[in-house]
Design a protein around this motif. Structure first.
Motif, mmCIF file in Angstrom:
data_model
loop_
_atom_site.group_PDB
_atom_site.id
_atom_site.type_symbol
_atom_site.label_atom_id
_atom_site.label_comp_id
_atom_site.label_asym_id
_atom_site.label_seq_id
_atom_site.Cartn_x
_atom_site.Cartn_y
_atom_site.Cartn_z
ATOM 1 N N THR A 28 0.820 -1.200 0.000
ATOM 2 C CA THR A 28 0.000 0.000 0.000
ATOM 3 C C THR A 28 0.859 1.256 0.000
ATOM 4 O OG1 THR A 28 -1.660 -1.205 1.245
ATOM 5 C CG2 THR A 28 -1.870 1.173 1.161
ATOM 6 N N PHE A 29 0.693 2.029 -1.046
ATOM 7 C CA PHE A 29 1.500 3.229 -1.238
ATOM 8 C C PHE A 29 1.311 4.218 -0.097
ATOM 9 C CE2 PHE A 29 4.008 6.118 -3.530
ATOM 10 C CZ PHE A 29 3.356 7.341 -3.673
ATOM 11 N N SER A 30 0.097 4.333 0.408
ATOM 12 C CA SER A 30 -0.173 5.310 1.459
ATOM 13 C C SER A 30 0.439 4.917 2.799
ATOM 14 C CB SER A 30 -1.679 5.524 1.616
ATOM 15 O OG SER A 30 -2.308 4.311 1.957
ATOM 16 N N SER A 31 1.052 3.763 2.873
ATOM 17 C CA SER A 31 1.769 3.367 4.083
ATOM 18 C C SER A 31 3.146 3.991 4.172
ATOM 19 C CB SER A 31 1.933 1.835 4.135
ATOM 20 O OG SER A 31 0.693 1.197 4.212
ATOM 21 N N TYR A 32 3.533 4.711 3.119
ATOM 22 C CA TYR A 32 4.904 5.182 3.029
ATOM 23 C C TYR A 32 5.012 6.686 2.884
ATOM 24 C CZ TYR A 32 6.143 0.322 2.397
ATOM 25 O OH TYR A 32 6.322 -1.025 2.584
ATOM 26 N N ASN A 33 5.942 7.239 3.635
ATOM 27 C CA ASN A 33 6.431 8.571 3.338
ATOM 28 C C ASN A 33 7.390 8.441 2.154
ATOM 29 O OD1 ASN A 33 5.181 9.683 5.705
ATOM 30 N ND2 ASN A 33 6.855 8.821 6.916
ATOM 31 N N MET A 34 7.450 9.461 1.325
ATOM 32 C CA MET A 34 8.262 9.376 0.109
ATOM 33 C C MET A 34 9.277 10.512 0.065
ATOM 34 S SD MET A 34 7.090 6.704 -1.385
ATOM 35 C CE MET A 34 7.909 6.850 -2.976
ATOM 36 N N GLY A 35 10.422 10.202 -0.513
ATOM 37 C CA GLY A 35 11.457 11.220 -0.626
ATOM 38 C C GLY A 35 12.137 11.182 -1.980
ATOM 39 N N TRP A 36 12.778 12.278 -2.303
ATOM 40 C CA TRP A 36 13.647 12.361 -3.479
ATOM 41 C C TRP A 36 15.053 12.734 -2.997
ATOM 42 C CZ3 TRP A 36 12.444 11.083 -8.430
ATOM 43 C CH2 TRP A 36 11.091 10.996 -8.777
ATOM 44 N N PHE A 37 16.015 12.029 -3.512
ATOM 45 C CA PHE A 37 17.421 12.327 -3.270
ATOM 46 C C PHE A 37 18.111 12.471 -4.621
ATOM 47 C CE2 PHE A 37 18.170 11.535 1.302
ATOM 48 C CZ PHE A 37 16.909 11.076 1.637
ATOM 49 N N ARG A 38 19.291 13.025 -4.605
ATOM 50 C CA ARG A 38 20.050 13.122 -5.843
ATOM 51 C C ARG A 38 21.529 12.903 -5.568
ATOM 52 N NH1 ARG A 38 19.333 19.634 -7.083
ATOM 53 N NH2 ARG A 38 20.709 20.395 -5.409
ATOM 54 N N THR A 49 13.936 16.456 -1.211
ATOM 55 C CA THR A 49 12.610 16.774 -0.699
ATOM 56 C C THR A 49 11.926 15.505 -0.226
ATOM 57 O OG1 THR A 49 10.466 17.789 -1.261
ATOM 58 C CG2 THR A 49 11.599 16.586 -3.004
ATOM 59 N N ALA A 50 10.927 15.664 0.638
ATOM 60 C CA ALA A 50 10.155 14.528 1.118
ATOM 61 C C ALA A 50 8.721 14.955 1.373
ATOM 62 C CB ALA A 50 10.778 13.951 2.383
ATOM 63 N N ILE A 51 7.846 13.977 1.367
ATOM 64 C CA ILE A 51 6.431 14.231 1.625
ATOM 65 C C ILE A 51 5.901 13.101 2.482
ATOM 66 C CG2 ILE A 51 5.708 13.040 -0.505
ATOM 67 C CD1 ILE A 51 3.498 15.216 -0.758
ATOM 68 N N THR A 52 5.078 13.439 3.470
ATOM 69 C CA THR A 52 4.530 12.413 4.342
ATOM 70 C C THR A 52 3.437 11.617 3.647
ATOM 71 O OG1 THR A 52 3.102 14.097 5.299
ATOM 72 C CG2 THR A 52 5.147 13.584 6.476
ATOM 73 N N TYR A 94 18.590 11.396 -10.004
ATOM 74 C CA TYR A 94 17.559 11.610 -9.001
ATOM 75 C C TYR A 94 16.916 10.266 -8.652
ATOM 76 C CZ TYR A 94 17.926 16.643 -9.313
ATOM 77 O OH TYR A 94 18.386 17.934 -9.250
ATOM 78 N N TYR A 95 16.827 10.022 -7.354
ATOM 79 C CA TYR A 95 16.269 8.780 -6.850
ATOM 80 C C TYR A 95 15.036 9.061 -6.000
ATOM 81 C CZ TYR A 95 20.938 6.945 -7.876
ATOM 82 O OH TYR A 95 22.119 6.580 -8.485
ATOM 83 N N CYS A 96 13.999 8.264 -6.174
ATOM 84 C CA CYS A 96 12.909 8.336 -5.213
ATOM 85 C C CYS A 96 13.064 7.180 -4.228
ATOM 86 C CB CYS A 96 11.549 8.327 -5.877
ATOM 87 S SG CYS A 96 10.999 6.755 -6.522
ATOM 88 N N ALA A 97 12.496 7.372 -3.062
ATOM 89 C CA ALA A 97 12.649 6.398 -1.991
ATOM 90 C C ALA A 97 11.397 6.381 -1.135
ATOM 91 C CB ALA A 97 13.867 6.739 -1.141
ATOM 92 N N ALA A 98 11.157 5.232 -0.500
ATOM 93 C CA ALA A 98 9.970 5.035 0.324
ATOM 94 C C ALA A 98 10.370 4.658 1.740
ATOM 95 C CB ALA A 98 9.083 3.947 -0.277
ATOM 96 N N ALA A 99 9.726 5.301 2.709
ATOM 97 C CA ALA A 99 9.984 5.035 4.127
ATOM 98 C C ALA A 99 8.679 4.703 4.825
ATOM 99 C CB ALA A 99 10.622 6.260 4.776
ATOM 100 N N LEU A 100 8.668 3.645 5.598
ATOM 101 C CA LEU A 100 7.467 3.286 6.340
ATOM 102 C C LEU A 100 6.991 4.460 7.172
ATOM 103 C CD1 LEU A 100 8.322 -0.353 7.399
ATOM 104 C CD2 LEU A 100 6.389 0.368 5.983
ATOM 105 N N ARG A 101 5.702 4.691 7.180
ATOM 106 C CA ARG A 101 5.174 5.946 7.711
ATOM 107 C C ARG A 101 5.336 6.116 9.199
ATOM 108 N NH1 ARG A 101 -1.269 4.936 6.541
ATOM 109 N NH2 ARG A 101 -1.845 5.902 8.500
ATOM 110 N N TYR A 102 5.501 5.062 9.962
ATOM 111 C CA TYR A 102 5.640 5.199 11.402
ATOM 112 C C TYR A 102 7.049 4.887 11.890
ATOM 113 C CZ TYR A 102 0.569 5.455 11.346
ATOM 114 O OH TYR A 102 -0.727 5.823 11.092
ATOM 115 N N SER A 103 8.010 4.988 10.995
ATOM 116 C CA SER A 103 9.380 4.643 11.390
ATOM 117 C C SER A 103 9.949 5.656 12.391
ATOM 118 C CB SER A 103 10.289 4.583 10.167
ATOM 119 O OG SER A 103 10.503 5.891 9.640
ATOM 120 N N GLY A 104 9.483 6.900 12.311
ATOM 121 C CA GLY A 104 9.987 7.927 13.222
ATOM 122 C C GLY A 104 11.367 8.436 12.872
#
Length: 126
Positions: A28-38, A49-52, A94-104
């Protein structure tokens, strides 16, 4: 497992714009915060940048603030990076990345992310 595929990179003149997309598949995509790195030539990977998970909060590196905008469409499992007023120093993979939303974890650090895309090249000419 989450698979991330970036697209939209290319060659652009300084002052121009590009829009990157990152399509996610798997869990589920909405389980993840997303970021861009370069990562530029000879440089370390850096936060852009990142978005919750809900899109309610966004974060930007000082170097791109006011020029880049991150957004997401959870219905389409996609995160976007609109890049305006591009400069030669924005040249990078440029790379996108996904982080579990409750990782803190701090979303500005690569270690916060669980999954990474393969990257897309952005080249800005002067």
């Amino acid at each position: 497992q989450v698979q991330l595929v970036e697209s939209g990179g290319g060659l652009v003149q300084a002052g121009g714009s590009l829009r990157l997309s990152c399509a996610a598949s798997g869990r589920t995509f909405s389980s993840y915060n997303m970021g861009w790195f370069r990562q530029g030539p000879g440089k370390e990977r850096e936060f852009v940048t990142a978005i919750t998970w809900s899109g309610g909060n966004t974060y930007y590196a000082d170097s791109v603030k006011g020029r880049f905008t991150i957004s997401r469409d959870n219905a389409k499992n996609t995160v976007y990076l609109q890049m305006n007023s591009l400069k030669p120093e924005d040249t990078a993979v440029y790379y996108c990345a996904a982080a579990l939303r409750y990782s803190g974890l701090d979303l500005k650090t690569p270690g916060a992310y669980d999954y990474w895309g393969q990257g897309t090249q952005v080249t800005v000419t002067s």
